[in-house]
Design a protein around this motif. Structure first.
Motif, mmCIF file in Angstrom:
data_model
loop_
_atom_site.group_PDB
_atom_site.id
_atom_site.type_symbol
_atom_site.label_atom_id
_atom_site.label_comp_id
_atom_site.label_asym_id
_atom_site.label_seq_id
_atom_site.Cartn_x
_atom_site.Cartn_y
_atom_site.Cartn_z
ATOM 1 N N ASN A 51 0.832 -1.200 0.000
ATOM 2 C CA ASN A 51 0.000 0.000 0.000
ATOM 3 C C ASN A 51 0.869 1.253 0.000
ATOM 4 O O ASN A 51 1.451 1.602 1.030
ATOM 5 C CB ASN A 51 -0.864 -0.029 1.263
ATOM 6 N N LEU A 52 0.972 1.897 -1.136
ATOM 7 C CA LEU A 52 1.879 3.050 -1.232
ATOM 8 C C LEU A 52 1.149 4.358 -0.931
ATOM 9 O O LEU A 52 0.200 4.726 -1.623
ATOM 10 C CB LEU A 52 2.499 3.110 -2.632
ATOM 11 N N VAL A 53 1.609 5.047 0.127
ATOM 12 C CA VAL A 53 1.074 6.376 0.464
ATOM 13 C C VAL A 53 1.981 7.396 -0.216
ATOM 14 O O VAL A 53 3.205 7.281 -0.148
ATOM 15 C CB VAL A 53 1.109 6.589 1.998
ATOM 16 N N GLU A 54 1.361 8.386 -0.865
ATOM 17 C CA GLU A 54 2.191 9.365 -1.579
ATOM 18 C C GLU A 54 2.951 10.249 -0.590
ATOM 19 O O GLU A 54 2.370 10.817 0.335
ATOM 20 C CB GLU A 54 1.308 10.236 -2.479
ATOM 21 N N LEU A 55 4.276 10.348 -0.793
ATOM 22 C CA LEU A 55 5.121 11.156 0.094
ATOM 23 C C LEU A 55 5.913 12.162 -0.734
ATOM 24 O O LEU A 55 6.267 11.863 -1.883
ATOM 25 C CB LEU A 55 6.112 10.259 0.853
ATOM 26 N N PRO A 56 6.218 13.329 -0.157
ATOM 27 C CA PRO A 56 7.038 14.296 -0.893
ATOM 28 C C PRO A 56 8.500 13.848 -0.857
ATOM 29 O O PRO A 56 8.957 13.339 0.155
ATOM 30 C CB PRO A 56 6.864 15.577 -0.070
ATOM 31 N N TYR A 57 9.213 13.973 -1.970
ATOM 32 C CA TYR A 57 10.630 13.638 -1.918
ATOM 33 C C TYR A 57 11.440 14.635 -2.733
ATOM 34 O O TYR A 57 10.917 15.330 -3.590
ATOM 35 C CB TYR A 57 10.882 12.192 -2.364
ATOM 36 N N VAL A 58 12.741 14.691 -2.404
ATOM 37 C CA VAL A 58 13.616 15.703 -3.002
ATOM 38 C C VAL A 58 14.770 15.043 -3.752
ATOM 39 O O VAL A 58 15.483 14.226 -3.183
ATOM 40 C CB VAL A 58 14.202 16.627 -1.902
ATOM 41 N N VAL A 59 14.910 15.372 -5.030
ATOM 42 C CA VAL A 59 16.121 15.023 -5.780
ATOM 43 C C VAL A 59 16.577 16.316 -6.453
ATOM 44 O O VAL A 59 15.826 16.913 -7.222
ATOM 45 C CB VAL A 59 15.861 13.941 -6.854
ATOM 46 N N LYS A 60 17.789 16.761 -6.112
ATOM 47 C CA LYS A 60 18.327 17.973 -6.735
ATOM 48 C C LYS A 60 19.553 17.555 -7.527
ATOM 49 O O LYS A 60 20.607 17.292 -6.941
ATOM 50 C CB LYS A 60 18.721 19.002 -5.678
ATOM 51 N N GLY A 61 19.411 17.483 -8.833
ATOM 52 C CA GLY A 61 20.527 17.001 -9.655
ATOM 53 C C GLY A 61 20.788 15.551 -9.312
ATOM 54 O O GLY A 61 19.936 14.691 -9.534
ATOM 55 N N MET A 62 21.956 15.278 -8.711
ATOM 56 C CA MET A 62 22.264 13.906 -8.306
ATOM 57 C C MET A 62 22.332 13.800 -6.774
ATOM 58 O O MET A 62 22.857 12.834 -6.240
ATOM 59 C CB MET A 62 23.577 13.464 -8.960
ATOM 60 N N SER A 63 21.799 14.818 -6.104
ATOM 61 C CA SER A 63 21.770 14.796 -4.637
ATOM 62 C C SER A 63 20.348 14.553 -4.138
ATOM 63 O O SER A 63 19.380 14.835 -4.837
ATOM 64 C CB SER A 63 22.303 16.118 -4.083
ATOM 65 N N THR A 64 20.262 14.036 -2.931
ATOM 66 C CA THR A 64 18.959 13.691 -2.353
ATOM 67 C C THR A 64 18.816 14.327 -0.963
ATOM 68 O O THR A 64 19.768 14.893 -0.437
ATOM 69 C CB THR A 64 18.816 12.155 -2.230
ATOM 70 N N SER A 65 17.626 14.205 -0.393
ATOM 71 C CA SER A 65 17.368 14.746 0.946
ATOM 72 C C SER A 65 16.284 13.880 1.588
ATOM 73 O O SER A 65 15.343 13.467 0.913
ATOM 74 C CB SER A 65 16.908 16.204 0.798
ATOM 75 N N ILE A 68 -3.759 5.342 8.975
ATOM 76 C CA ILE A 68 -2.678 4.818 8.110
ATOM 77 C C ILE A 68 -1.762 3.939 8.962
ATOM 78 O O ILE A 68 -1.209 4.387 9.970
ATOM 79 C CB ILE A 68 -1.880 5.973 7.462
ATOM 80 N N SER A 69 -1.621 2.690 8.555
ATOM 81 C CA SER A 69 -0.889 1.730 9.397
ATOM 82 C C SER A 69 0.621 1.983 9.360
ATOM 83 O O SER A 69 1.145 2.607 8.435
ATOM 84 C CB SER A 69 -1.180 0.305 8.921
ATOM 85 N N LYS A 70 1.290 1.448 10.378
ATOM 86 C CA LYS A 70 2.761 1.541 10.446
ATOM 87 C C LYS A 70 3.382 0.836 9.235
ATOM 88 O O LYS A 70 4.386 1.276 8.684
ATOM 89 C CB LYS A 70 3.273 0.880 11.728
ATOM 90 N N GLN A 71 2.748 -0.274 8.853
ATOM 91 C CA GLN A 71 3.276 -1.031 7.716
ATOM 92 C C GLN A 71 3.246 -0.191 6.443
ATOM 93 O O GLN A 71 4.201 -0.179 5.667
ATOM 94 C CB GLN A 71 2.445 -2.299 7.513
ATOM 95 N N ASP A 72 2.125 0.514 6.228
ATOM 96 C CA ASP A 72 2.011 1.371 5.037
ATOM 97 C C ASP A 72 3.058 2.488 5.066
ATOM 98 O O ASP A 72 3.650 2.821 4.038
ATOM 99 C CB ASP A 72 0.604 1.986 4.945
ATOM 100 N N LEU A 73 3.277 3.042 6.264
ATOM 101 C CA LEU A 73 4.264 4.130 6.380
ATOM 102 C C LEU A 73 5.684 3.603 6.134
ATOM 103 O O LEU A 73 6.498 4.269 5.488
ATOM 104 C CB LEU A 73 4.165 4.800 7.752
ATOM 105 N N CYS A 74 5.973 2.404 6.636
ATOM 106 C CA CYS A 74 7.303 1.806 6.419
ATOM 107 C C CYS A 74 7.514 1.503 4.944
ATOM 108 O O CYS A 74 8.559 1.836 4.357
ATOM 109 C CB CYS A 74 7.454 0.511 7.223
ATOM 110 N N TYR A 75 6.525 0.865 4.342
ATOM 111 C CA TYR A 75 6.625 0.502 2.915
ATOM 112 C C TYR A 75 6.795 1.761 2.059
ATOM 113 O O TYR A 75 7.690 1.835 1.202
ATOM 114 C CB TYR A 75 5.372 -0.260 2.507
ATOM 115 N N SER A 76 5.963 2.770 2.337
ATOM 116 C CA SER A 76 5.993 3.988 1.527
ATOM 117 C C SER A 76 7.292 4.770 1.740
ATOM 118 O O SER A 76 7.880 5.279 0.785
ATOM 119 C CB SER A 76 4.795 4.875 1.867
#
Ligand code: FE2
Length: 329
Positions: free
Chosen positions: A189-203, A221-229
């Protein structure tokens, strides 16, 4: 040549013995003692006490497994950094004392360089793009003009630190990256999360805060869903940056190393990145991926044989992977 390597940058004390058998560098023993994960994180002073207390027993085990005595050792190698000051000092003090006791040289080894060298040497890799993933570090680099060139890295916390803190926030058992992996395997179960990729760097710090808030405001939202996502999204961000780096560098090998490289899901995703661009995927055995003494010993062998000038024998907490010459690479 027999080298005894001591690893003590963080929660793991490792002592390994490596030598040459014909053309091949071989690991004769690789013993570790790991400070258990706790829900409150680690106190540096307690980690150093743990290393000092366990040093004699781990040393005994390493010598017994390698079937050798201290007098047969040709040099003592130790993790110079990067790492936690208290822990580095515990390993350095023990290494220094041993080298005086057996009257053999002390070899200071860069911990980050050891992580990738210990995977490259047995795999026979030529000139890989390295993706180094651990608690404190997430970096993408390759060799250029005799030293490493970092072309991407985390802009805040390491991917391992992100997973460990996620494990603590969700009060998992164990409260770390392993707990996250175990929970993540129970769902898709994938929960949409914000993520950052700047060029070849991550955060990863922003994503961690987002999940922590979501956990307290969305009890449905279960712990399992949060871990998986969390795991899927963080790994996908790193894969995106690595794919860009692979194409930019034109390398034909992708080498994954560091403690979090033991995660099979990350290995699977990263191998797909390599495969889709005709590159060979390389990840060593688990025993050489996490913090261990054998990787320090193997790197010391490469340094000694290539006559690499040895850096000062003192711990350096903020040592960089790109700060020294690597003629043996
Ligand atoms: Fe490490």
């Amino acid at each position: 040549m027999l080298i005894l390597g001591i690893e003590s940058t963080a929660h793991t004390l490792g002592i390994g013995i490596a030598g040459r058998r014909g053309k091949n560098a071989v690991v004769l023993s690789n013993e570790i003692a790991k400070y258990p994960s706790t829900r409150r994180g680690y106190l540096p002073r307690k980690l150093a006490d743990f290393h000092a207390k366990n040093f004699p027993l781990v040393l005994k085990k390493a010598l017994a497994k390698a079937r050798c005595t201290l007098s047969q050792i040709d040099a003592i190698a130790f993790s110079r950094g990067p790492g936690i000051g208290h822990c580095l000092n515990a390993g350095f003090t023990a290494a220094h004392a041993l080298s005086i006791f057996i009257d053999k040289p002390l070899v200071p080894v860069n911990h980050a360089i050891a992580h990738c060298t210990a995977v490259k040497m047995p795999a026979g890799a030529k000139d890989p793009l390295v993706v180094y993933v651990s608690g404190g570090n997430t970096q993408i680099f390759y060799r250029e003009q005799g030293r490493f060139r970092v072309i991407g890295e985390t802009l805040d916390i390491g991917i391992g630190n992100f997973l460990d803190q996620l494990g603590r926030t969700l009060e998992l058992d164990p409260p770390d990256a392993v707990g996250v992996l175990l929970e993540a395997q129970k769902t898709k179960n994938l929960v949409e999360l914000p993520y950052v990729v700047k060029g070849m760097s991550t955060s990863y710090a922003g994503m961690l805060t987002f999940i922590q808030r979501m956990h307290s405001t969305h009890p449905g939202i279960s712990k399992q869903d949060l871990c998986y996502s969390g795991q899927e999204t963080a790994f996908a961000a790193l894969c995106e940056a690595s794919e860009r780096a692979l194409l930019h560098s034109g390398k034909k090998e992708l080498l994954l190393c560091g403690g979090n490289a033991r995660n099979r899901r990350l290995q699977e995703m990263m191998s797909l990145v390599a495969q889709s661009h005709g590159a060979k995927f390389i990840a060593g055995p688990d025993a050489l991926l996490g913090d261990n003494g054998a990787m320090i010993a193997l790197t010391a062998i490469a340094m000694i044989e290539s006559k690499t000038p040895l850096p000062p024998a003192m711990p350096v907490q903020d040592l960089r992977v790109d700060g020294e010459k690597i003629p043996y690479w």
